[in-house]
Design an enzyme around this catalytic site. Structure first.
Site, PDB file in Angstrom:
ATOM      1  N   ASP A  89       2.770   3.136  -3.552  1.00  0.00           N
ATOM      2  CA  ASP A  89       3.297   3.129  -2.186  1.00  0.00           C
ATOM      3  C   ASP A  89       4.800   2.905  -2.247  1.00  0.00           C
ATOM      4  O   ASP A  89       5.302   2.249  -3.164  1.00  0.00           O
ATOM      5  CB  ASP A  89       2.645   2.022  -1.365  1.00  0.00           C
ATOM      6  CG  ASP A  89       1.201   2.330  -0.989  1.00  0.00           C
ATOM      7  OD1 ASP A  89       0.846   3.525  -0.907  1.00  0.00           O
ATOM      8  OD2 ASP A  89       0.431   1.388  -0.760  1.00  0.00           O
ATOM      9  N   ASP A 130      -0.413   9.028   2.739  1.00  0.00           N
ATOM     10  CA  ASP A 130      -0.881   8.308   3.922  1.00  0.00           C
ATOM     11  C   ASP A 130      -0.336   8.957   5.194  1.00  0.00           C
ATOM     12  O   ASP A 130      -1.040   9.073   6.198  1.00  0.00           O
ATOM     13  CB  ASP A 130      -0.440   6.838   3.880  1.00  0.00           C
ATOM     14  CG  ASP A 130      -1.000   6.075   2.686  1.00  0.00           C
ATOM     15  OD1 ASP A 130      -2.062   6.467   2.165  1.00  0.00           O
ATOM     16  OD2 ASP A 130      -0.356   5.088   2.271  1.00  0.00           O
TER      17      ASP A 130
END
Length: 166
Positions: A111, A127
């Site tokens: 991330d 995402d």
């Protein structure tokens, strides 16, 4: 062909950004991206959204694979035909595959997007594709599915039921 290109671009962009992040930032390190709005910060997520199901990599891979397969079947069987619905499915599949690649290859998801405007979990490009796809899919289902893609009900005499055409 356009949707195949969209799929390839979503997976490639996600994987490229993760590769860049891993090669330019140490775990936990951040750098400005959009001042006062968004920074890049490298984190490893061993779970799903908000680190839920942390450590359940095999379950998350299996769940993602099943969900991606269901969406692919909907596309292949032409249950979803409207361009907005197809785009939504392709974005969700591309994002899901992008994160599944990380889980299978690394055991975690990389991330990097850290919002500074308010407290929100760090997330990645895959995402974003899944969320945008889900929003588009909701719009498609709520306002377009019945009109364009739902099977029409037939009356006993074989004619289409006008009540089914909303």
């Amino acid at each position: 062909m356009l949707y195949i290109l969209l799929f390839v671009v979503t997976v490639a962009a996600d994987q490229w950004l993760k590769y860049w992040t891993v090669n330019h930032l140490e775990i936990g390190q951040s750098m400005p991206f959009i001042p006062h709005i968004l920074q890049l910060r490298r984190l490893h997520n061993y779970g799903a959204a908000w680190s839920s199901l942390s450590g359940k990599t095999a379950f998350l891979v299996a769940l993602t694979a099943v969900l991606m397969l269901v969406l692919a079947v909907l596309l292949f069987k032409k249950v979803v035909r409207h361009p907005l619905g197809v785009t939504a499915c392709v974005l969700i599949i591309g994002g899901g595959i992008g994160n599944m690649i990380d889980r299978v290859m690394l055991g975690y998801v990389v991330d990097m997007f850290d919002l500074l405007l308010f407290d929100y979990p760090v997330f990645n490009l895959a995402d974003c594709f899944v969320v945008v796809g889900a929003i588009l899919g909701s719009i498609y289902y709520l306002w377009l599915y019945d009109k364009y893609d739902a099977k029409k009900k037939e009356t006993p005499d074989g004619a289409e039921d006008p009540a089914s055409d909303k």
